[in-house]
Design a protein around this motif. Sequence first.
Motif, PDB file in Angstrom:
ATOM      1  N   HIS A 178       1.865   2.763   2.010  1.00 46.84           N
ATOM      2  CA  HIS A 178       2.703   2.606   3.204  1.00 46.84           C
ATOM      3  C   HIS A 178       2.783   3.898   4.009  1.00 46.84           C
ATOM      4  N   ARG A 179       2.843   5.039   3.327  1.00 43.55           N
ATOM      5  CA  ARG A 179       2.874   6.300   4.057  1.00 43.55           C
ATOM      6  C   ARG A 179       1.555   6.540   4.808  1.00 43.55           C
ATOM      7  N   LEU A 180       0.497   5.884   4.338  1.00 44.97           N
ATOM      8  CA  LEU A 180      -0.799   5.979   5.019  1.00 44.97           C
ATOM      9  C   LEU A 180      -0.996   4.810   5.980  1.00 44.97           C
ATOM     10  N   LEU A 181       0.098   4.075   6.249  1.00 46.83           N
ATOM     11  CA  LEU A 181       0.103   2.931   7.164  1.00 46.83           C
ATOM     12  C   LEU A 181      -0.840   1.815   6.712  1.00 46.83           C
ATOM     13  N   ILE A 182      -1.021   1.714   5.392  1.00 48.58           N
ATOM     14  CA  ILE A 182      -1.780   0.609   4.793  1.00 48.58           C
ATOM     15  C   ILE A 182      -0.778  -0.305   4.110  1.00 48.58           C
ATOM     16  N   ASP A 183      -0.749  -1.568   4.503  1.00 50.84           N
ATOM     17  CA  ASP A 183       0.300  -2.485   4.036  1.00 50.84           C
ATOM     18  C   ASP A 183      -0.308  -3.663   3.266  1.00 50.84           C
ATOM     19  N   PRO A 184      -0.423  -3.556   1.943  1.00 52.12           N
ATOM     20  CA  PRO A 184      -1.042  -4.629   1.167  1.00 52.12           C
ATOM     21  C   PRO A 184      -0.127  -5.824   0.914  1.00 52.12           C
ATOM     22  N   ILE A 185       1.161  -5.707   1.246  1.00 51.28           N
ATOM     23  CA  ILE A 185       2.106  -6.784   0.926  1.00 51.28           C
ATOM     24  C   ILE A 185       2.712  -7.437   2.161  1.00 51.28           C
ATOM     25  N   GLY A 186       2.342  -6.987   3.340  1.00 50.44           N
ATOM     26  CA  GLY A 186       2.800  -7.625   4.568  1.00 50.44           C
ATOM     27  C   GLY A 186       4.216  -7.305   4.995  1.00 50.44           C
ATOM     28  N   PHE A 187       4.846  -6.299   4.388  1.00 48.88           N
ATOM     29  CA  PHE A 187       6.223  -5.949   4.739  1.00 48.88           C
ATOM     30  C   PHE A 187       6.311  -5.220   6.079  1.00 48.88           C
ATOM     31  N   TYR A 188       5.212  -4.602   6.516  1.00 48.40           N
ATOM     32  CA  TYR A 188       5.233  -3.832   7.760  1.00 48.40           C
ATOM     33  C   TYR A 188       4.913  -4.684   8.998  1.00 48.40           C
ATOM     34  N   ASP A 189       4.645  -5.960   8.799  1.00 46.39           N
ATOM     35  CA  ASP A 189       4.306  -6.823   9.935  1.00 46.39           C
ATOM     36  C   ASP A 189       5.435  -6.848  10.958  1.00 46.39           C
ATOM     37  N   GLY A 190       5.120  -6.495  12.204  1.00 42.90           N
ATOM     38  CA  GLY A 190       6.106  -6.556  13.277  1.00 42.90           C
ATOM     39  C   GLY A 190       7.026  -5.365  13.371  1.00 42.90           C
ATOM     40  N   LEU A 191       6.874  -4.365  12.491  1.00 42.91           N
ATOM     41  CA  LEU A 191       7.746  -3.190  12.533  1.00 42.91           C
ATOM     42  C   LEU A 191       7.175  -2.114  13.446  1.00 42.91           C
ATOM     43  N   SER A 192       8.057  -1.337  14.054  1.00 42.24           N
ATOM     44  CA  SER A 192       7.639  -0.202  14.874  1.00 42.24           C
ATOM     45  C   SER A 192       7.318   0.986  13.968  1.00 42.24           C
ATOM     46  N   TYR A 193       6.675   2.018  14.547  1.00 41.67           N
ATOM     47  CA  TYR A 193       6.374   3.220  13.773  1.00 41.67           C
ATOM     48  C   TYR A 193       7.653   3.871  13.246  1.00 41.67           C
ATOM     49  N   GLY A 194       8.709   3.820  14.054  1.00 39.17           N
ATOM     50  CA  GLY A 194       9.981   4.390  13.619  1.00 39.17           C
ATOM     51  C   GLY A 194      10.543   3.681  12.398  1.00 39.17           C
ATOM     52  N   GLN A 195      10.450   2.362  12.383  1.00 32.28           N
ATOM     53  CA  GLN A 195      10.924   1.596  11.232  1.00 32.28           C
ATOM     54  C   GLN A 195      10.049   1.834  10.012  1.00 32.28           C
ATOM     55  N   LYS A 196       8.752   1.960  10.241  1.00 36.95           N
ATOM     56  CA  LYS A 196       7.841   2.244   9.125  1.00 36.95           C
ATOM     57  C   LYS A 196       8.126   3.602   8.501  1.00 36.95           C
ATOM     58  N   ALA A 197       8.632   4.525   9.281  1.00 37.02           N
ATOM     59  CA  ALA A 197       8.983   5.841   8.759  1.00 37.02           C
ATOM     60  C   ALA A 197      10.208   5.785   7.850  1.00 37.02           C
ATOM     61  N   GLN A 198      11.045   4.757   8.015  1.00 35.28           N
ATOM     62  CA  GLN A 198      12.296   4.657   7.269  1.00 35.28           C
ATOM     63  C   GLN A 198      12.184   3.813   6.008  1.00 35.28           C
ATOM     64  N   PHE A 199      11.226   2.884   5.956  1.00 28.81           N
ATOM     65  CA  PHE A 199      11.153   1.933   4.849  1.00 28.81           C
ATOM     66  C   PHE A 199       9.852   2.093   4.069  1.00 28.81           C
ATOM     67  N   LEU A 200       9.961   1.876   2.748  1.00 24.71           N
ATOM     68  CA  LEU A 200       8.810   2.070   1.871  1.00 24.71           C
ATOM     69  C   LEU A 200       8.723   0.986   0.802  1.00 24.71           C
ATOM     70  N   SER A 201       7.507   0.589   0.497  1.00 27.18           N
ATOM     71  CA  SER A 201       7.179  -0.246  -0.647  1.00 27.18           C
ATOM     72  C   SER A 201       8.047  -1.505  -0.687  1.00 27.18           C
ATOM     73  N   THR A 202       8.412  -1.948  -1.881  1.00 26.21           N
ATOM     74  CA  THR A 202       9.235  -3.150  -2.040  1.00 26.21           C
ATOM     75  C   THR A 202      10.711  -2.812  -2.150  1.00 26.21           C
ATOM     76  N   LEU A 203      11.069  -1.534  -1.911  1.00 26.61           N
ATOM     77  CA  LEU A 203      12.452  -1.106  -2.143  1.00 26.61           C
ATOM     78  C   LEU A 203      13.256  -0.935  -0.866  1.00 26.61           C
ATOM     79  N   GLY A 204      12.590  -0.621   0.250  1.00 25.07           N
ATOM     80  CA  GLY A 204      13.319  -0.518   1.504  1.00 25.07           C
ATOM     81  C   GLY A 204      13.585   0.909   1.929  1.00 25.07           C
ATOM     82  N   GLN A 205      14.838   1.208   2.229  1.00 28.84           N
ATOM     83  CA  GLN A 205      15.217   2.510   2.778  1.00 28.84           C
ATOM     84  C   GLN A 205      14.722   3.659   1.903  1.00 28.84           C
ATOM     85  N   ALA A 206      14.240   4.719   2.546  1.00 27.80           N
ATOM     86  CA  ALA A 206      13.633   5.832   1.814  1.00 27.80           C
ATOM     87  C   ALA A 206      14.597   6.460   0.810  1.00 27.80           C
TER      88      ALA A 206
END
Length: 534
Positions: free
Chosen positions: A170-198
């Motif tokens: 996810h930190r490399l902007l590779i999303d194998p589980i589809g959780f990043y679909d529709g998220l902005s770059y800002g949101q991707k910076a805040q959320f990780l993996s299957t756990l959510g908030q950093a």
Amino acid sequence: MSNKIVKKDQKKDSAGTGVQVTEQIIEYLLAIVLLILCTAVPFYASDGYHQIGNAKFAAYRTVMVGGGTVLLTAMIPYGIFRIKEHRRPRISVTDGFVLAYLILSGISVISGGFYQDALWGYTGWNMGLMSQISFVLLYLMLSRFGRYYRLILAVLCIVAGIVYGIGILHRLLIDPIGFYDGLSYGQKAQFLSTLGQASWYGSFLGVTLPVGIGVFLHTDRKEWLWASGLFTALGFCTLVTQNSDSAYFALAGALILLLVTVAGERDKMCRFMGVLTLFFASGKVMAILVGIRPNPELKVDFVTRLMWDSWITWFLFGICLAITVLLYAMGIQDMDRRYPADLMRRAGRMVPAIAVAVVLGIVLVIGLQARGALPQAVSDRLADVSYFNWNDDWGNGRGRIWRFSAKLFAEEKVGHKLFGVGPDCFHAYVEAHYNEEEELLWGTKQLTNAHNEWLNILINGGIFGAAAYIGIYVTEIRRLMYAHRQEVMTAGIAAAIVAYICYNFFCYQQVLCTPFVFICMGIGEYIIRQAKKK
């Protein structure tokens, strides 16, 4: 022999058999429940990152209510057989603090008077009375029936390794589980993996990673060494990219404790220096990879920037690598006798005291900087580092929160000071007594806790509740350190507890860390109890 004596012996034999059978059943059931728990909570999400905290707690509550009901039901015949066999329960000092905390949590509900809020706690955190009861249940059940603790920890670490791997991608902007679909770059910076908030991700990382490091340092089995080494490498790679400075503080605490356990043995000290080398190397490797696939909205925290770019970490990497090679060469040349084991053991024991002195020194410098008492040249240099400049915005707003929380505790009535306002009732108490000031300081945002678990427990549980709660951690670490040579898992478990204490100096109880640290403590207590039986 009279018939009465024969019948009495038969009853004892029957009760003993009953205890053994029901004990085995409970051990199997507990293992099943915890395997489900350690898998469901980290992986489950009902709608991606939307309300993911509520989803995690829903998974935890479902497993604990269902599994807890089955386990407590199975405890009824076990308790009956124990009574018939006239066995007295053995209560350790940590057990005593756990039971005291359970009782005091109930008293705090009465003291606070926020009965509805106290039952399940504030929505999104849900650390109310029922959660506190579940934590105590996890500890007590595992400390008595944790026979399959190795399987439980193995599954937890496998799940954690998968979580780490997804977090790295996810930190490399590779999303194998589809959780990043529709998220902005800002949101991707805040959320990780299957756990959510950093920050929640960091709390899970802080509890689970030290367990694997501890196994890597102490195991004699090659398959465990390779598996725990891979786990440690994944953990470091995600640690240096998850962007929470609190996680570094947690890791430092864990590594200091682990150093104490290995300093007297050359082979284990070599592994320890290898771990440090891997840590600094991970920062440089991940900096390159993140540079190739950057997130333009990711604002890197101070320590992460040091790990990525600073010459200081390059220097430390070189030093750790050189020492690792030297210690390894000593083993190849059979020079173990030249390793100053006693000196290193004494030096290792001094490290915690030195670390405490450094922390206190930093606190002193921050205080002097805030008062303008430092020389101007020094003050100007420190002004460039946000952590040395205490104000309301310090630590992402923790300065304001801690100041307000300290004021809240100071102004409480004596009853609330002693017994608290109720589990996870911080927000309810603020709304009832400080609503206008909360709106003035935070506007429409709601202050849910003190963002420091130890300050938070002081308010929610009072002085007595906080003393009992802290006593659980302190006594369990002490007991585990005495027993760390008897079981390969023990040092890592103690390190996980220390990491939790350090991390939650800046955070709070929640479902991705607190249940798992109680699981670790329960397993540690089981290991100690089994060792005393031998």
